[in-house]
Design a protein around this motif. Structure first.
Motif, mmCIF file in Angstrom:
data_model
loop_
_atom_site.group_PDB
_atom_site.id
_atom_site.type_symbol
_atom_site.label_atom_id
_atom_site.label_comp_id
_atom_site.label_asym_id
_atom_site.label_seq_id
_atom_site.Cartn_x
_atom_site.Cartn_y
_atom_site.Cartn_z
ATOM 1 N N GLU A 280 67.510 35.621 48.196
ATOM 2 C CA GLU A 280 66.336 34.841 48.560
ATOM 3 C C GLU A 280 65.099 35.280 47.777
ATOM 4 O O GLU A 280 64.274 34.450 47.376
ATOM 5 N N ARG A 281 64.969 36.576 47.539
ATOM 6 C CA ARG A 281 63.816 37.061 46.769
ATOM 7 C C ARG A 281 63.890 36.603 45.317
ATOM 8 O O ARG A 281 62.877 36.228 44.725
ATOM 9 N N LEU A 282 65.081 36.642 44.761
ATOM 10 C CA LEU A 282 65.235 36.169 43.384
ATOM 11 C C LEU A 282 64.995 34.668 43.307
ATOM 12 O O LEU A 282 64.359 34.177 42.360
ATOM 13 N N ARG A 283 65.495 33.927 44.305
ATOM 14 C CA ARG A 283 65.308 32.477 44.313
ATOM 15 C C ARG A 283 63.831 32.129 44.439
ATOM 16 O O ARG A 283 63.341 31.184 43.808
ATOM 17 N N ALA A 284 63.105 32.904 45.260
ATOM 18 C CA ALA A 284 61.683 32.613 45.473
ATOM 19 C C ALA A 284 60.883 32.722 44.186
ATOM 20 O O ALA A 284 59.879 32.020 44.001
ATOM 21 N N LEU A 285 61.316 33.595 43.289
ATOM 22 C CA LEU A 285 60.592 33.790 42.027
ATOM 23 C C LEU A 285 61.160 32.969 40.874
ATOM 24 O O LEU A 285 60.665 33.052 39.755
ATOM 25 N N SER A 286 62.209 32.189 41.164
ATOM 26 C CA SER A 286 62.872 31.467 40.072
ATOM 27 C C SER A 286 62.098 30.242 39.593
ATOM 28 O O SER A 286 62.248 29.816 38.445
ATOM 29 N N ALA A 287 61.251 29.652 40.461
ATOM 30 C CA ALA A 287 60.475 28.463 40.077
ATOM 31 C C ALA A 287 59.243 28.872 39.272
ATOM 32 O O ALA A 287 58.536 29.821 39.645
ATOM 33 N N ASP A 288 58.970 28.160 38.196
ATOM 34 C CA ASP A 288 57.827 28.498 37.338
ATOM 35 C C ASP A 288 56.510 28.455 38.105
ATOM 36 O O ASP A 288 55.641 29.318 37.914
ATOM 37 N N SER A 289 56.356 27.465 38.986
ATOM 38 C CA SER A 289 55.088 27.326 39.713
ATOM 39 C C SER A 289 54.867 28.500 40.663
ATOM 40 O O SER A 289 53.747 29.013 40.784
ATOM 41 N N ARG A 290 55.945 28.950 41.336
ATOM 42 C CA ARG A 290 55.803 30.088 42.249
ATOM 43 C C ARG A 290 55.555 31.384 41.476
ATOM 44 O O ARG A 290 54.798 32.241 41.922
ATOM 45 N N MET A 291 56.167 31.496 40.323
ATOM 46 C CA MET A 291 55.929 32.687 39.509
ATOM 47 C C MET A 291 54.486 32.722 39.016
ATOM 48 O O MET A 291 53.840 33.785 39.003
ATOM 49 N N GLU A 292 53.963 31.561 38.633
ATOM 50 C CA GLU A 292 52.567 31.508 38.193
ATOM 51 C C GLU A 292 51.640 31.894 39.346
ATOM 52 O O GLU A 292 50.698 32.690 39.166
ATOM 53 N N LEU A 293 51.892 31.327 40.527
ATOM 54 C CA LEU A 293 51.092 31.677 41.701
ATOM 55 C C LEU A 293 51.186 33.183 41.975
ATOM 56 O O LEU A 293 50.173 33.841 42.264
ATOM 57 N N PHE A 294 52.382 33.704 41.867
ATOM 58 C CA PHE A 294 52.619 35.128 42.135
ATOM 59 C C PHE A 294 51.804 35.997 41.178
ATOM 60 O O PHE A 294 51.248 37.029 41.570
ATOM 61 N N ARG A 295 51.722 35.577 39.939
ATOM 62 C CA ARG A 295 50.959 36.350 38.955
ATOM 63 C C ARG A 295 49.465 36.332 39.270
ATOM 64 O O ARG A 295 48.761 37.324 39.072
ATOM 65 N N HIS A 296 48.981 35.197 39.784
ATOM 66 C CA HIS A 296 47.556 35.113 40.144
ATOM 67 C C HIS A 296 47.222 36.102 41.262
ATOM 68 O O HIS A 296 46.237 36.844 41.181
ATOM 69 N N ILE A 297 48.018 36.110 42.315
ATOM 70 C CA ILE A 297 47.678 36.969 43.457
ATOM 71 C C ILE A 297 48.085 38.421 43.227
ATOM 72 O O ILE A 297 47.737 39.291 44.027
ATOM 73 N N SER A 298 48.814 38.688 42.153
ATOM 74 C CA SER A 298 49.092 40.085 41.824
ATOM 75 C C SER A 298 47.845 40.764 41.258
ATOM 76 O O SER A 298 47.703 41.989 41.332
ATOM 77 N N ALA A 299 46.940 39.964 40.712
ATOM 78 C CA ALA A 299 45.710 40.518 40.147
ATOM 79 C C ALA A 299 44.652 40.738 41.221
ATOM 80 O O ALA A 299 43.896 41.710 41.175
ATOM 81 N N GLU A 300 44.607 39.827 42.218
ATOM 82 C CA GLU A 300 43.612 39.943 43.292
ATOM 83 C C GLU A 300 44.019 39.053 44.457
ATOM 84 O O GLU A 300 44.671 38.023 44.256
ATOM 85 N N PRO A 301 43.684 39.416 45.691
ATOM 86 C CA PRO A 301 43.961 38.539 46.835
ATOM 87 C C PRO A 301 43.188 37.234 46.681
ATOM 88 O O PRO A 301 42.022 37.234 46.265
ATOM 89 N N MET A 302 43.809 36.121 47.036
ATOM 90 C CA MET A 302 43.170 34.814 46.887
ATOM 91 C C MET A 302 43.492 33.937 48.076
ATOM 92 O O MET A 302 44.521 34.104 48.748
ATOM 93 N N THR A 303 42.614 32.970 48.347
ATOM 94 C CA THR A 303 42.843 31.996 49.405
ATOM 95 C C THR A 303 43.657 30.831 48.854
ATOM 96 O O THR A 303 43.806 30.668 47.635
ATOM 97 N N THR A 304 44.143 29.998 49.756
ATOM 98 C CA THR A 304 44.919 28.826 49.342
ATOM 99 C C THR A 304 44.071 27.885 48.493
ATOM 100 O O THR A 304 44.537 27.362 47.468
ATOM 101 N N SER A 305 42.833 27.668 48.898
ATOM 102 C CA SER A 305 41.966 26.752 48.141
ATOM 103 C C SER A 305 41.651 27.309 46.760
ATOM 104 O O SER A 305 41.579 26.545 45.775
ATOM 105 N N GLU A 306 41.461 28.613 46.660
ATOM 106 C CA GLU A 306 41.205 29.220 45.347
ATOM 107 C C GLU A 306 42.415 29.042 44.438
ATOM 108 O O GLU A 306 42.278 28.719 43.243
ATOM 109 N N LEU A 307 43.587 29.229 44.977
ATOM 110 C CA LEU A 307 44.802 29.058 44.183
ATOM 111 C C LEU A 307 44.977 27.603 43.758
ATOM 112 O O LEU A 307 45.361 27.316 42.623
#
Length: 362
Positions: A280-307
């Motif tokens: 499930e963890r590998l599947r969650a990161l398999s989509a390009d859009s989720r990986m991009e989102l993941f990279r954004h919040i790895s730099a700093e905490p963000m809200t849904t609207s900011e993302l």
């Protein structure tokens, strides 16, 4: 695929939990031979190995197929009343019928098999002996050399193994066993009490992450790269706790001897992941859009609207992606006032590599 212990007709009096110094030595030797599969112990085993002399290291390397992927059955207790002393276990190994010893050694040297293990008669069956030697030759020159020694002089081969175990005991393992004996005995006593209170299937299903009980058919199945069914009616079952086995679990079944489940001690440690959780963890990161989102919040905490603003996506889509990541334990959402901030779960992300390796190799 799985190894299934079938409890229909099983007599609970044929079940015992006991510690075993010889089995624990074998587990340590396995970690030493395969350190990349046991990252949690690699530093500790290398520290032990640093004090071992070169002749013993050379013999360890030569005999390592016996405790590699497919451990030899004779390293585990040979009866339901195992000797708790190392020399008693070695005496039992020395006294066992030579044909049985040779079959167990041949099974380990031949290595992995997906199907039900069968006793290999490499001493009395010339065709089985040829097939055994050919199989070992195809694996490696070192396995073939050991296989030749086994069929030519099994008694001498057994003496060589016993001598090696004694040298390991004198060199480093006596002190190691002294340090963990109480913990191993305590773990055995704790599991024994559980068996007195509950059905065997439910208790055994708790000893490893790969185990699952099927009460309707009186089975416990272990998720393994083998397909085997082990009927336990009129058989003995021996449960052996281990420190050095780590998060792994081994099931051994050899005709005429107790079925063995070698399992990790109950210790204070992080929860062991099931294969489905890693998937499930590998599947969650398999989509390009989720990986991009993941990279954004790895730099700093963000809200849904900011993302949503940064990624140019609707807030509803961002929320769905966050939910997938959160359900995989990869994202933590924290409320601060009126806003909810999302960040990666650093501990989970850092353990992805070790968790994946541990799950694949156990």
């Amino acid at each position: 695929m799985s190894i299934a212990l079938q409890f229909s007709g099983f007599n609970p009096s044929n079940l015992k939990v006991a510690s075993s110094p010889l089995a624990e030595l074998m587990a340590l030797l396995h970690v030493w031979a395969e350190p990349d599969h046991h990252l949690e112990f690699s530093d500790a085993v290398q520290a032990l190995a640093s004090g071992v002399d070169e002749p013993l290291i050379s013999e360890f390397q030569a005999l390592s197929p016996l405790w590699a992927r497919f451990r030899a059955r004779f390293f585990f207790p040979l009866s339901l009343q195992p000797g708790s002393l190392f020399d008693r276990e070695l005496a039992a190994l020395a006294a066992m019928p030579v044909n049985a010893f040779a079959g167990m050694a041949a099974e380990a040297l031949k290595g992995f098999s997906q199907v039900q293990a069968m006793a290999i008669d490499v001493l009395g069956d010339s065709q089985a002996q040829r097939e055994f030697l050919d199989s070992c030759r195809s694996r490696s020159a070192s396995r073939f050399e050991l296989a030749e020694q086994l069929v030519n002089d099994p008694q001498k081969f057994r003496s060589r193994i016993i001598r090696f175990c004694i040298e390991c005991w004198n060199s480093f393992f006596a002190a190691e066993w002294e340090s963990l004996y109480q913990e191993a005995s305590g773990s055995a006593a704790q599991l024994t009490m559980k068996f007195k209170r509950s059905e065997p299937t439910s208790v055994i299903a708790e000893v490893g992450a790969t185990a699952k009980a099927f009460p309707g058919v009186a089975e416990v199945r272990f998720d393994k790269l083998q397909q085997r069914s082990v009927p336990l009616a009129h058989r003995e079952l021996l449960m052996i706790p281990s420190k050095w086995i780590g998060n792994h679990l081994t099931v051994k079944d050899h005709p005429g001897y107790p079925v063995v489940v070698h399992f990790p001690m109950q210790r204070d440690r992080d929860p062991i992941l099931k294969i489905t959780q890693v998937r499930e963890r590998l599947r969650a990161l398999s989509a390009d859009s989720r990986m991009e989102l993941f990279r954004h919040i790895s730099a700093e905490p963000m809200t849904t609207s900011e993302l949503a603003s940064r990624m140019g996506q609707p807030a509803a889509q961002i929320s769905r992606s966050l939910r997938v990541l959160r359900e995989a334990d990869l994202v933590v959402s924290e409320r601060k006032g009126k806003l909810v901030y999302h960040r990666i779960d650093t501990k989970t992300v850092l353990s992805l590599g070790p968790d994946l390796l541990s799950t694949l190799t156990r």
